[in-house]
Enzyme design. Structure first.
Site, PDB file in Angstrom:
ATOM      1  CG  ASN A 189      37.995  34.263  39.331  1.00 18.34           C
ATOM      2  OD1 ASN A 189      38.484  33.625  40.262  1.00 18.34           O
ATOM      3  ND2 ASN A 189      37.820  35.576  39.407  1.00 18.34           N
ATOM      4  CG  ASP A 222      42.210  39.116  45.510  1.00 19.51           C
ATOM      5  OD1 ASP A 222      42.549  39.031  44.314  1.00 19.51           O
ATOM      6  OD2 ASP A 222      41.299  39.880  45.904  1.00 19.51           O
TER       7      ASP A 222
HETATM    8  C1  IPE Z   1      38.354  36.036  44.613  1.00 20.73           C
HETATM    9  O1  IPE Z   1      39.200  36.967  44.019  1.00 20.73           O
HETATM   10  C2  IPE Z   1      38.483  34.707  43.925  1.00 20.73           C
HETATM   11  C3  IPE Z   1      39.768  34.041  44.084  1.00 20.73           C
HETATM   12  C4  IPE Z   1      40.773  34.455  44.807  1.00 20.73           C
HETATM   13  C5  IPE Z   1      39.888  32.808  43.387  1.00 20.73           C
HETATM   14  P1  IPE Z   1      38.678  37.985  42.921  1.00 20.73           P
HETATM   15  O2  IPE Z   1      39.822  38.843  42.568  1.00 20.73           O
HETATM   16  O3  IPE Z   1      38.018  37.251  41.823  1.00 20.73           O
HETATM   17  O4  IPE Z   1      37.558  38.787  43.729  1.00 20.73           O
HETATM   18  P2  IPE Z   1      36.917  40.215  43.499  1.00 20.73           P
HETATM   19  O5  IPE Z   1      36.464  40.255  42.086  1.00 20.73           O
HETATM   20  O6  IPE Z   1      37.973  41.239  43.775  1.00 20.73           O
HETATM   21  O7  IPE Z   1      35.800  40.304  44.493  1.00 20.73           O
HETATM   22  C1  IPE Z   2      43.903  36.150  42.530  1.00 22.04           C
HETATM   23  O1  IPE Z   2      44.570  37.245  42.005  1.00 22.04           O
HETATM   24  C2  IPE Z   2      43.880  34.979  41.582  1.00 22.04           C
HETATM   25  C3  IPE Z   2      42.553  34.693  41.009  1.00 22.04           C
HETATM   26  C4  IPE Z   2      41.434  35.303  41.305  1.00 22.04           C
HETATM   27  C5  IPE Z   2      42.487  33.649  40.009  1.00 22.04           C
HETATM   28  P1  IPE Z   2      43.853  38.263  41.012  1.00 22.04           P
HETATM   29  O2  IPE Z   2      44.053  37.792  39.634  1.00 22.04           O
HETATM   30  O3  IPE Z   2      42.444  38.488  41.431  1.00 22.04           O
HETATM   31  O4  IPE Z   2      44.710  39.580  41.267  1.00 22.04           O
HETATM   32  P2  IPE Z   2      44.184  41.057  41.388  1.00 22.04           P
HETATM   33  O5  IPE Z   2      43.086  41.072  42.405  1.00 22.04           O
HETATM   34  O6  IPE Z   2      43.685  41.440  40.036  1.00 22.04           O
HETATM   35  O7  IPE Z   2      45.366  41.849  41.815  1.00 22.04           O
HETATM   36 MG    MG Z   3      41.534  39.778  42.675  1.00 16.68          MG
END
Ligand code: IPE
Ligand code: IPE
Ligand code: MG
Length: 232
Positions: free
Chosen positions: A61, A13
């Site tokens: 997602n 993340d």
């Molecule tokens: C969790 O990250 C899913 C992945 C890393 C694939 P998100 O960024 O989607 O999670 P939330 O929305 O902050 O809980």
């Molecule tokens: C994790 O990074 C990747 C996926 C969930 C696909 P994010 O895209 O959630 O990055 P932040 O949380 O917005 O910084």
């Molecule tokens: Mg995220």
């Protein structure tokens, strides 16, 4: 070292925030994150970790802007193509788990090709959770069990038996679950399988999480005392 986790799982993340802090598009953060995947896989294989699993894309997602979803799927496709030879050379088994019916035929075909080619590789297994969520997994397992078993068999099912219907059947539960970027939640990941997993949270954003950070997490794990509800 007996304190080496057999299965390390990572909620990768913080790609978006990493990009934003540099004035870049979110997708650039995802691209930078692929380098972290390579580094952690290398470190996992070198340290003797048998399973490295990565939460790459959750069922939730899919609700992101379409351009970002498309970019992530393309990145997945590109990464499979680019890393194919190196995974084979390094004896890495590649597995994708999740709701594959939501992926494009083209992506599914590439995934199948690499999974098939690498199925006998036995150094480290790389599991990518794609279009996955813990609740989805539990639901599909329940439905599969109900459809396969007689009512008597279904009533007799125990936790271990039920596990065989989850997409992770045959894979040991994660010993260590790392989440980057400072969020302190599970976000619908391995709900059943993480019942006794050790959690490691770090503020480091995923694109900055490389070999030293991975080693730090392994060192933290080695200090943990796993009791499984018992008295030691
Ligand atoms: C969790 O990250 C899913 C992945 C890393 C694939 P998100 O960024 O989607 O999670 P939330 O929305 O902050 O809980
Ligand atoms: C994790 O990074 C990747 C996926 C969930 C696909 P994010 O895209 O959630 O990055 P932040 O949380 O917005 O910084
Ligand atoms: Mg995220």
């Amino acid at each position: 070292m007996n304190k080496l986790p057999q299965h390390v799982s990572i909620i990768m993340d913080g790609n978006g925030r990493w990009a934003k802090s540099r004035g870049l598009d979110r997708v650039k953060g995802h691209i930078a994150g692929v380098e972290s995947v390579r580094a952690c896989l290398e470190e996992a294989a070198e340290s003797g970790v048998r399973y490295l699993s990565l939460y790459a894309f959750s069922e939730e997602n899919w609700n992101r802007p379409q351009a970002e979803v498309m970019a992530l799927m393309e990145l997945m496709m590109d990464s499979i193509k680019k890393e194919f030879q190196s995974l084979m050379k390094n004896n890495i088994r590649f597995v994708v788990l999740g709701n594959r019916s939501r992926l494009s035929d083209k992506l599914n075909a590439s995934i199948d090709e690499l999974m098939e080619a690498s199925k006998d590789n036995d150094r480290t297994t790389l599991i990518v959770f794609l279009s996955y969520s813990g609740k989805w997994d539990l639901m599909q397992a329940m439905k599969k069990a109900a459809a396969t078993l007689s009512p008597e068999q279904f009533q007799a099912l125990d936790a271990e038996g039920f596990s065989q219907y989850l997409v992770t059947a045959g894979i040991p539960d994660p010993d260590l679950l790392i989440r980057t970027s400072g969020e302190l939640r599970i976000s619908n990941y391995l709900l059943w399988q993480s019942a006794y997993t050790e959690f490691y949270f770090t503020d480091v954003l995923w694109p900055d999480f490389r070999k030293p950070q991975f080693r730090e997490a392994l060192a933290a794990y080695a200090e943990r005392d796993r009791r499984y509800g018992k008295v030691k």
